[in-house]
Scaffold this active site. Structure first.
Site, PDB file in Angstrom:
ATOM      1  NE  ARG A   3       1.418 -39.834  17.974  1.00  0.00           N
ATOM      2  CZ  ARG A   3       0.584 -40.864  17.965  1.00  0.00           C
ATOM      3  NH1 ARG A   3       0.990 -42.043  17.510  1.00  0.00           N
ATOM      4  NH2 ARG A   3      -0.645 -40.735  18.407  1.00  0.00           N
ATOM      5  NE  ARG A  48      -3.436 -40.512  21.892  1.00  0.00           N
ATOM      6  CZ  ARG A  48      -2.121 -40.712  22.014  1.00  0.00           C
ATOM      7  NH1 ARG A  48      -1.376 -39.826  22.663  1.00  0.00           N
ATOM      8  NH2 ARG A  48      -1.569 -41.767  21.499  1.00  0.00           N
ATOM      9  NE  ARG A  79       3.693 -43.261  20.437  1.00  0.00           N
ATOM     10  CZ  ARG A  79       2.464 -43.725  20.162  1.00  0.00           C
ATOM     11  NH1 ARG A  79       2.295 -44.962  19.790  1.00  0.00           N
ATOM     12  NH2 ARG A  79       1.429 -42.926  20.293  1.00  0.00           N
ATOM     13  NE  ARG A  93      -8.129 -44.116  17.263  1.00  0.00           N
ATOM     14  CZ  ARG A  93      -6.852 -44.394  16.995  1.00  0.00           C
ATOM     15  NH1 ARG A  93      -6.530 -44.966  15.871  1.00  0.00           N
ATOM     16  NH2 ARG A  93      -5.919 -44.102  17.867  1.00  0.00           N
ATOM     17  CE  LYS A 145      -3.860 -49.206  18.007  1.00  0.00           C
ATOM     18  NZ  LYS A 145      -3.862 -48.553  19.326  1.00  0.00           N
TER      19      LYS A 145
HETATM   20  P1  ADP Z   1      -2.548 -44.120  19.051  1.00  0.00           P
HETATM   21  O1  ADP Z   1      -2.971 -45.516  18.710  1.00  0.00           O
HETATM   22  O2  ADP Z   1      -1.205 -44.039  19.661  1.00  0.00           O
HETATM   23  O3  ADP Z   1      -3.570 -43.352  19.819  1.00  0.00           O
HETATM   24  P2  ADP Z   1      -2.685 -43.267  16.202  1.00  0.00           P
HETATM   25  O4  ADP Z   1      -1.393 -42.919  15.570  1.00  0.00           O
HETATM   26  O5  ADP Z   1      -3.352 -44.526  15.787  1.00  0.00           O
HETATM   27  O6  ADP Z   1      -2.399 -43.224  17.754  1.00  0.00           O
HETATM   28  O7  ADP Z   1      -3.734 -42.071  16.000  1.00  0.00           O
HETATM   29  C1  ADP Z   1      -3.412 -40.744  16.321  1.00  0.00           C
HETATM   30  C2  ADP Z   1      -4.636 -39.847  16.191  1.00  0.00           C
HETATM   31  O8  ADP Z   1      -5.110 -39.870  14.834  1.00  0.00           O
HETATM   32  C3  ADP Z   1      -5.851 -40.260  17.015  1.00  0.00           C
HETATM   33  O9  ADP Z   1      -5.775 -39.778  18.340  1.00  0.00           O
HETATM   34  C4  ADP Z   1      -6.992 -39.613  16.214  1.00  0.00           C
HETATM   35  O10 ADP Z   1      -7.053 -38.233  16.439  1.00  0.00           O
HETATM   36  C5  ADP Z   1      -6.546 -39.816  14.782  1.00  0.00           C
HETATM   37  N1  ADP Z   1      -7.047 -41.097  14.221  1.00  0.00           N
HETATM   38  C6  ADP Z   1      -6.307 -42.187  13.887  1.00  0.00           C
HETATM   39  N2  ADP Z   1      -7.076 -43.188  13.419  1.00  0.00           N
HETATM   40  C7  ADP Z   1      -8.354 -42.729  13.460  1.00  0.00           C
HETATM   41  C8  ADP Z   1      -9.623 -43.286  13.129  1.00  0.00           C
HETATM   42  N3  ADP Z   1      -9.744 -44.543  12.660  1.00  0.00           N
HETATM   43  N4  ADP Z   1     -10.731 -42.513  13.297  1.00  0.00           N
HETATM   44  C9  ADP Z   1     -10.642 -41.263  13.761  1.00  0.00           C
HETATM   45  N5  ADP Z   1      -9.473 -40.677  14.104  1.00  0.00           N
HETATM   46  C10 ADP Z   1      -8.341 -41.384  13.962  1.00  0.00           C
END
Ligand code: ADP
Ligand code: ZN
Length: 228
Positions: free
Chosen positions: A161, A172, A128, A89, A13
């Site tokens: 990360r 996740r 990554r 999410r 994404k």
């Molecule tokens: P990825 O898509 O690689 O899992 P992101 O960078 O989008 O990672 O998100 C990293 C972390 O941030 C998630 O695992 C979660 O803990 C938190 N997070 C991100 N977006 C949301 C959301 N919309 N609601 C709740 N937690 C979120």
């Protein structure tokens, strides 16, 4: 134009978002980037979200929705259109988002759903690397920087990360299946979802997306002509 990116962690994404943003000039809003920035700055918000993010759990809806409502209210969003990455999410987030966007009169035009299988996801996440300074995304094998450990764009230091390790990835994925997957149905019912095979190269995905957006523009114009 207003877009939402949806898909499991590691589908690409963030990488796709970078290309879309450059091609279409949309405002890229990544909740992950916002939360990581907050953690880096050591702000009150950063301290509150740290344990959730590092364990691969979700930050509580209330908090994320408040952050997004604030961010979406800024002027650049209405002027240029938005590209949401990592939000919504959960179904509650998707419903709140619809309410916020209805008030703003900025409905979602298309939900880009990126599908990828587990082996590809794990390979992408474990390799990554991110730039500390500008958040650019690299991959040790698929997209290595010109100079090891340094960002091509700004020379910043690359890092991995804390949540990109196999243990946290498993969590996740579980969270994704339980909480985020149901949104696919939500947007299917709204007729907004388009599924992309995220195992393809990002350049190919961008072509596919451009075609879809052009088609929908033409059909809008036809409708206007027919009505007129
Ligand atoms: P990825 O898509 O690689 O899992 P992101 O960078 O989008 O990672 O998100 C990293 C972390 O941030 C998630 O695992 C979660 O803990 C938190 N997070 C991100 N977006 C949301 C959301 N919309 N609601 C709740 N937690 C979120
Ligand atoms: Zn950089």
């Amino acid at each position: 134009m207003n877009l939402v990116l949806l898909g499991p962690p590691g589908a690409g994404k963030g990488t796709f978002a970078g290309m879309i943003k450059e091609s279409f000039g949309l405002v890229h809003i990544s909740t992950g980037d916002i939360l990581r920035e907050a953690m880096k700055s050591g702000s009150d918000l950063g301290r509150r979200v740290k344990t959730y993010v590092e364990s691969g759990g979700l930050v509580p809806d209330e908090l994320v929705i408040k952050i997004m409502e604030e961010r979406l209210g800024q002027k650049d969003v209405t002027a240029c259109g938005y590209l949401l990455d990592g939000f919504p999410r959960t179904t509650a987030q998707a419903e709140s988002l619809d309410r916020i966007l209805a008030r703003m009169r900025q409905p979602i035009d298309l939900v880009v759903y990126m599908e990828a299988g587990l082996p590809v996801i794990v390979q992408r996440l474990t390799g990554r690397r991110l730039c500390r300074a500008c958040n650019a995304i690299y991959h040790t094998e698929n997209m290595p920087p010109k100079k090891e450990g340094l960002c091509d764009r700004c020379g910043g230091e690359l890092y991995q990360r804390a949540d990109d390790n196999e243990g946290t990835i498993t969590n996740r994925m579980k969270v994704y299946k339980e909480s985020t997957q149901p949104i696919v149905e939500y947007y299917l019912n709204q007729n907004k979802l388009h599924t992309f095979n995220a195992e393809k190269k990002t350049a190919e995905l961008l072509n596919e997306l451009s075609d879809i957006l052009n088609e929908s523009k033409t059909s809008d114009q036809n409708q206007v002509t027919r009505r007129g």
